[in-house]
Motif scaffolding. Structure first.
Motif, PDB file in Angstrom:
ATOM      1  N   GLU A   1       0.642  -0.938  -0.306  1.00  0.00           N
ATOM      2  CA  GLU A   1       0.124  -0.070  -0.024  1.00  0.00           C
ATOM      3  C   GLU A   1       0.949   1.084   0.115  1.00  0.00           C
ATOM      4  O   GLU A   1       2.226   0.734   0.335  1.00  0.00           O
ATOM      5  CB  GLU A   1      -1.154   0.264   1.071  1.00  0.00           C
ATOM      6  CG  GLU A   1      -1.896  -1.267   1.241  1.00  0.00           C
ATOM      7  CD  GLU A   1      -2.762  -1.394   2.782  1.00  0.00           C
ATOM      8  OE1 GLU A   1      -2.685  -0.551   3.490  1.00  0.00           O
ATOM      9  OE2 GLU A   1      -3.228  -2.290   2.520  1.00  0.00           O
ATOM     10  N   PRO A   2       0.555   2.727   0.084  1.00  0.00           N
ATOM     11  CA  PRO A   2       1.008   3.534  -0.660  1.00  0.00           C
ATOM     12  C   PRO A   2       2.047   3.912   0.605  1.00  0.00           C
ATOM     13  O   PRO A   2       2.943   4.366   0.631  1.00  0.00           O
ATOM     14  CB  PRO A   2       0.990   4.595  -0.798  1.00  0.00           C
ATOM     15  CG  PRO A   2      -0.875   3.724  -1.648  1.00  0.00           C
ATOM     16  CD  PRO A   2      -1.212   2.578  -0.776  1.00  0.00           C
ATOM     17  N   GLN A   3       1.566   3.519   2.331  1.00  0.00           N
ATOM     18  CA  GLN A   3       2.307   3.430   3.071  1.00  0.00           C
ATOM     19  C   GLN A   3       3.041   2.217   3.735  1.00  0.00           C
ATOM     20  O   GLN A   3       3.957   2.083   4.901  1.00  0.00           O
ATOM     21  CB  GLN A   3       1.596   4.254   4.518  1.00  0.00           C
ATOM     22  CG  GLN A   3       0.372   3.613   5.252  1.00  0.00           C
ATOM     23  CD  GLN A   3      -0.460   2.944   4.320  1.00  0.00           C
ATOM     24  OE1 GLN A   3      -0.816   3.318   3.150  1.00  0.00           O
ATOM     25  NE2 GLN A   3      -0.785   1.942   4.459  1.00  0.00           N
ATOM     26  N   ALA A   4       2.937   1.562   2.961  1.00  0.00           N
ATOM     27  CA  ALA A   4       3.099   0.052   3.256  1.00  0.00           C
ATOM     28  C   ALA A   4       4.267  -0.685   2.187  1.00  0.00           C
ATOM     29  O   ALA A   4       3.133  -1.504   1.538  1.00  0.00           O
ATOM     30  CB  ALA A   4       2.061  -0.660   4.089  1.00  0.00           C
ATOM     31  N   GLY A   5       4.874  -0.783   1.874  1.00  0.00           N
ATOM     32  CA  GLY A   5       6.003  -1.390   1.413  1.00  0.00           C
ATOM     33  C   GLY A   5       7.017  -2.453   1.696  1.00  0.00           C
ATOM     34  O   GLY A   5       6.042  -4.391   2.159  1.00  0.00           O
ATOM     35  N   SER A   6       7.897  -2.638   2.220  1.00  0.00           N
ATOM     36  CA  SER A   6       8.562  -3.837   2.850  1.00  0.00           C
ATOM     37  C   SER A   6       7.822  -3.933   4.562  1.00  0.00           C
ATOM     38  O   SER A   6       8.345  -5.104   5.332  1.00  0.00           O
ATOM     39  CB  SER A   6      10.288  -3.098   3.208  1.00  0.00           C
ATOM     40  OG  SER A   6      10.788  -2.744   2.592  1.00  0.00           O
ATOM     41  N   ASP A   7       7.282  -2.505   4.894  1.00  0.00           N
ATOM     42  CA  ASP A   7       6.591  -2.988   6.268  1.00  0.00           C
ATOM     43  C   ASP A   7       4.844  -3.268   6.537  1.00  0.00           C
ATOM     44  O   ASP A   7       4.249  -2.283   6.351  1.00  0.00           O
ATOM     45  CB  ASP A   7       6.964  -0.962   6.617  1.00  0.00           C
ATOM     46  CG  ASP A   7       6.766  -1.610   8.301  1.00  0.00           C
ATOM     47  OD1 ASP A   7       6.259  -2.527   8.366  1.00  0.00           O
ATOM     48  OD2 ASP A   7       6.742  -0.387   9.325  1.00  0.00           O
TER      49      ASP A   7
ATOM     50  N   LEU B   1       2.078  -1.887   8.451  1.00  0.00           N
ATOM     51  CA  LEU B   1       1.670  -1.014   7.888  1.00  0.00           C
ATOM     52  C   LEU B   1       0.011  -0.929   6.874  1.00  0.00           C
ATOM     53  O   LEU B   1      -0.477   0.438   6.544  1.00  0.00           O
ATOM     54  CB  LEU B   1       2.442  -0.015   7.464  1.00  0.00           C
ATOM     55  CG  LEU B   1       3.677   0.964   8.884  1.00  0.00           C
ATOM     56  CD1 LEU B   1       4.618   1.778   7.842  1.00  0.00           C
ATOM     57  CD2 LEU B   1       2.740   1.428  10.359  1.00  0.00           C
TER      58      LEU B   1
ATOM     59  N   PHE C   1       1.824  -1.435  -6.799  1.00  0.00           N
ATOM     60  CA  PHE C   1       2.491  -2.006  -7.269  1.00  0.00           C
ATOM     61  C   PHE C   1       2.234  -4.033  -7.715  1.00  0.00           C
ATOM     62  O   PHE C   1       2.655  -4.364  -7.816  1.00  0.00           O
ATOM     63  CB  PHE C   1       3.235  -2.341  -6.439  1.00  0.00           C
ATOM     64  CG  PHE C   1       4.626  -0.903  -6.493  1.00  0.00           C
ATOM     65  CD1 PHE C   1       4.570   0.364  -7.203  1.00  0.00           C
ATOM     66  CD2 PHE C   1       5.250  -0.411  -5.626  1.00  0.00           C
ATOM     67  CE1 PHE C   1       5.012   1.886  -7.769  1.00  0.00           C
ATOM     68  CE2 PHE C   1       6.203   0.065  -4.914  1.00  0.00           C
ATOM     69  CZ  PHE C   1       5.678   1.539  -6.342  1.00  0.00           C
TER      70      PHE C   1
ATOM     71  N   ILE D   1      15.008  -5.186  -5.979  1.00  0.00           N
ATOM     72  CA  ILE D   1      14.048  -4.628  -5.100  1.00  0.00           C
ATOM     73  C   ILE D   1      12.825  -4.848  -4.425  1.00  0.00           C
ATOM     74  O   ILE D   1      11.687  -5.524  -3.173  1.00  0.00           O
ATOM     75  CB  ILE D   1      13.372  -2.460  -5.860  1.00  0.00           C
ATOM     76  CG1 ILE D   1      14.928  -2.228  -6.797  1.00  0.00           C
ATOM     77  CG2 ILE D   1      12.326  -2.392  -5.121  1.00  0.00           C
ATOM     78  CD1 ILE D   1      14.413  -1.213  -6.785  1.00  0.00           C
TER      79      ILE D   1
ATOM     80  N   THR E   1      13.536  -6.631  -0.747  1.00  0.00           N
ATOM     81  CA  THR E   1      14.642  -5.897  -1.409  1.00  0.00           C
ATOM     82  C   THR E   1      15.582  -6.480  -1.062  1.00  0.00           C
ATOM     83  O   THR E   1      15.722  -7.676  -0.621  1.00  0.00           O
ATOM     84  CB  THR E   1      15.130  -4.116  -0.868  1.00  0.00           C
ATOM     85  OG1 THR E   1      14.751  -4.263   0.800  1.00  0.00           O
ATOM     86  CG2 THR E   1      14.009  -3.408  -1.495  1.00  0.00           C
TER      87      THR E   1
END
Lengths: 596, 596
Positions: A165-171, A174, A195, A437, A441
């Motif tokens: 999500e926009p605020q939750a990539g690797s993490d 969130l 993505f 990535i 990553t």
């Protein structure tokens, strides 16, 4: 042809390094020996080279496009995908009870490499479908399995993974998407996912999204995430397609590479909620997602090997054709093809050595996976599973880092022409850049290697591998000859660095986690370099033995292995220094935020 | 602002490492000391940051375009170029007798870095003009000088270098363009030139092409190449513009990066012949072109430093803003900005350390150039010229190789967002990729380093530099402290590798040129790593001394220097192995052409 699958090299690795004969003794794989592998690889090489590879440039020039929520794939892609589906390729490694061919991962892996070498954008679609199949087979109810898995395995439907999500990539702690139970066993899903590879397209009649979301009152963080199936079209009880679900593609990204693969922003529930079905139990979504992700991470490692091979083939072709400058040794009085120039040789040698090393390690890992899943003895399974899981972050992390270097060398071999898009070398450079990535990553892989794969078992797997490397080094010493001796020296040095770093990680991770994790990526690269070098050493021993049977082929294997030793393995000591020297939060960790 | 020129860092290097005070004692540079440098750099930082940098993204999205032989620059470029011209920036380092400001190269160099960091495509135009000015000043007749140089120095006209033809890239022996004497002192030029940067555009009223071509009966090969001035518009005796010359842009290239800078195919003489004027003597064209090229090569090295700095700044900004995951040391219970994560620190540290090292070496080289050209004592001039010429291929080769790595790390710091073009990190990755190719690939630089710069003088310059490095190492030992000790150890190791390789090159180049040249690029990288590391060591010594005066600034310098030692200098040993191990045509040189 723009891509010729290196079937002979692949079969060499399958037989001599990864042990296809041993895999063929596993229950259920009795018919999946060398001959089957050869037949399957030959067939896949044809499809990849003749049908899928020619579309690679097309996809870059005419990317998939978005209009009013619909995505149109690059012209030619749907027809090629139809051929892929009709050939039964999606089912290669999946269970026969759902229509798959139930072949070992060891045979599926070279096929995945070929598809990705042929066309990374194209091959991403099946790769994600594989992940969806794995997750459903592992955690889905019988009802979900019977409704979705056969259509995914046949390739009629495709799958996606919806994590980011926009605020939750690797993490993923969130993640904010939410799923509300409807009382009838279904959920309504709301949220924005970004993505999402092949998240919308026109190559299949349905798309099966696997989506991470939170149920009401779920705990905070990663322990409150559940996994849902959200189909693009609802599926009726008779298996026919029903209503359009409330999931819509609001845009696709403009990317550096892999332009033919649409990277979607998906909006869930803007019109009342997307109907979703819980996979497994609530709040265990991350665990299930890791199943998909481990499969996908291995697959991304193969993408790295595939693109590296393709970049190498293109560079070799150019180097044999382009005439420029006289040889430095004065052997010719006129300009020669550039493959005569020592630095071009060095570049091509680097490309090939890194590609072959990464391929060998990945296939060896695939064989461990097969044994881990199908061996009759539980202890044997457990031992091989531990090795496979140790190798996954290395196959993913190292293959994708190395392909950036290989694709860059591919551009460099072309000189100025490499910078011109029409040449095609630049596409590999751009396409490859996502690999280190997505699906975690290199730093995420490296954290996994340090935490779950090295520290948790006290370095047991790492040390077991080091013991095997020592045996190979001993065999090199016994084999004799300059090449074997050079390899022995570098392999032993590399193994010593690897061992020192494992000891350092174990000794310091509790006391000084920042310093250890600052060295995690160098550790991953060191492990990749040494473990791939070990496979190159094993290949060298085989080829020394077999040299008389095929001098051209085995002679090249010996020379490339020696090159690997002197140019790639030789980097191990420097990596050790940068890891070990980081102790005590020295240098960069000492800088405060404002000092950057 | 998307780019803030690091003026404080630049002035630190100018003063403490490159010796601006000593340069200001050279005849003619009495007013060009530290204060002047500061004033010029501040002014250039404004122009770069406020006017030129904002156009960088624009140039990527709306590249220069070709239509019917005319090229239109990206919107905004002509206006920015007008400001550049009005500020007198083109004349910075050129003689006052032709209207220049006659400042030292040492002051011009940071300005060139800034312009290139701000906008590589834009800055290429002045860079090529600089080359044309150099060539005309060195070899042009008084008539040519007075007609062309003032307009080039003012920036009203721009210059180009026309070397490459479809069959003649690195190998200028293959140049086929021809120039026929007309009996009146002029020539008619015919041929096709490719890859001509800013070869056609609408930012200046005239374009002065410097063109390599053969006169009738010229000897074969590079000894039969002459240099001609071919203006786009002929110039009347009164200096006004006359007829359009017969040189036409038939197309521009579609490139991986630097899209705003038009890369032209120029056709000479399709309508009767382009009027050209011989520069210097016939058949000495290559020699004159090397003058332009040496200036341009140094400039391309600065492009590498500039883009690296810009990529670093962008990555730092993102790392301070993006929130993702908890710190590994458990120091925070919620997700933190990613600059808290050790691997992000490592990536940022690598980017900064490599950028600072390359900057320092380049500025030091610029100071050698100033002394080489302006010192009163001919022996001193000769000594400094030899050092400068040794450093040029290293500044060019190493800065451009390192920027590929730095820009790639910049993408990696951004994670998935790095792959999305809108983010901007990918542009630096694409733009930078040409730098290790044009004005001579890294292999061409490395051949120069081996042949003309190491072998020809029996390693004299290399050994003189090694003696200076030894003194720095000694000073580190005397300085004490963990950082200095770590630097001393790695610098001494690196210097030993450098020395071993120089000895190896000298001993083997005659006997086994293929093996030596197969190690030429690793040698260049090794030399770059060690010489930049030496500058970082010198910076560390200064900052230890000055620490109390500015703890934040000098503390960062010490930490980054130590990081450089442990992460970058540590790679020297591996490079030595790959060079020295190549002896005896081992490994990759052993492969026949068909084995690739």
């Amino acid at each position: 042809m723009s891509y010729n699958a290196p079937v002979k090299d692949m079969l060499f690795v399958l037989k001599e390094l990864a042990g296809i004969d041993a895999v063929a003794t596993l229950p259920g794989f009795e018919d999946a020996g060398f001959d089957t592998a050869q037949a399957v690889l030959d067939e896949c090489a044809k499809l990849s080279g003749e049908v899928i590879a020619p579309l690679n440039v097309e996809g870059d020039r005419a990317p998939s496009s978005w209009r009013d929520g619909e995505v149109t794939a690059t012209p030619g892609f749907p027809e090629a995908f139809r051929q892929y589906v009709e050939g039964g390729w999606q089912g290669l490694q999946h269970p026969s009870e759902f229509g798959g061919q139930a072949l070992p991962k060891l045979i599926a892996t070279p096929c995945i490499e070929m598809l990705n070498a042929a066309n990374l954008s194209f091959a991403l679609c099946p790769l994600l479908t594989d992940g969806a199949i794995e997750a459903l087979l592992t955690a889905g109810s019988d009802a979900l399995k019977s409704r979705y898995v056969p259509k995914l395995i046949s390739g009629e439907w495709t799958g996606t993974m919806n994590l980011t999500e926009p605020q939750a990539g690797s993490d993923l702690a969130l993640v904010r998407s939410r799923a509300e139970p409807q009382g009838d066993g279904t959920y309504k899903v709301f949220g924005t996912k970004i993505f999402i590879t092949w998240g919308e397209h026109d190559m299949a009649e349905n798309i099966v999204h696997l989506v991470l979301a939170r149920t009401p009152n779920a705990p905070e963080g990663v322990k409150g995430i559940s996994l849902f199936v959200v189909p693009k079209f609802l599926v009726n009880d008779d298996g026919s397609l029903g209503a359009r679900n409330d999931v819509h593609c609001v845009s696709i990204e403009h990317k550096l590479g892999i332009k033919a693969s649409p990277t979607a922003v998906l909006q869930y529930g803007d019109n009342g909620g997307a109907i979703g079905y819980l996979v497994g139990e609530e709040n265990r979504g991350l665990e299930y997602m890791f199943i998909m992700m481990n499969a996908a991470r291995f697959g991304v490692g193969m993408q790295g090997v595939g693109v590296a091979e393709r970049a190498y083939q293109k560079a070799v072709a150019y180097a044999k054709e382009r005439v420029q400058s006289r040889p430095v040794d004065g052997s010719l009085k006129q300009s020669a093809t550039i493959i005569h120039h020592p630095d071009v040789r060095r570049m091509l040698g680097s490309m090939r050595a890194m590609t072959e090393g990464a391929r060998a390690l990945a296939y060896v890992a695939a064989a461990h996976s097969d044994t881990a899943h199908y061996h009759a003895d539980a202890d044997v399974r457990a031992r091989h599973l531990a090795i496979y899981e140790f190798l996954v972050p290395i196959v993913k992390g190292w293959s994708t880092e190395m392909v950036n270097e290989v694709a860059s060398l591919g551009v460099q071999v072309h000189g100025g022409m490499g910078f011109i898009e029409e040449t095609g070398a630049a596409q590999y450079y751009r396409d490859a850049r996502i690999l280190a990535i997505y699906e975690g990553t290199t730093a995420i892989q490296a954290n996994d290697l340090v935490g779950r794969k090295t520290v948790r078992d006290g370095g047991a797997v790492a040390k077991a591998l080091l013991a095997e490397i020592a045996q190979t080094a001993e065999a090199l010493g016994a084999a004799g000859g300059a090449a074997a001796e050079s390899m022995r020296v570098q392999l032993e040095k590399g193994a010593r660095s690897f061992a020192n770093v494992v000891d350092y990680v174990l000794a310091n991770v509790k006391r000084d986690p920042n310093a250890v994790f600052a060295g995690s990526v160098p550790y991953l690269k060191l492990a990749g370099i040494v473990l791939c070098g070990w496979q190159m050493a094993r290949a060298m021993l085989v080829s020394q033995r077999e040299l008389a049977n095929d001098p051209e082929f085995h002679g090249a294997k010996i020379a490339i292995a020696q090159f690997y030793a002197e140019h790639i393995l030789a980097q191990a000591g420097g990596l050790e220094t940068s890891i070990v020297a980081a102790k005590g939060d020295a240098s960069v960790l000492a800088l405060s935020e404002v000092q950057f």
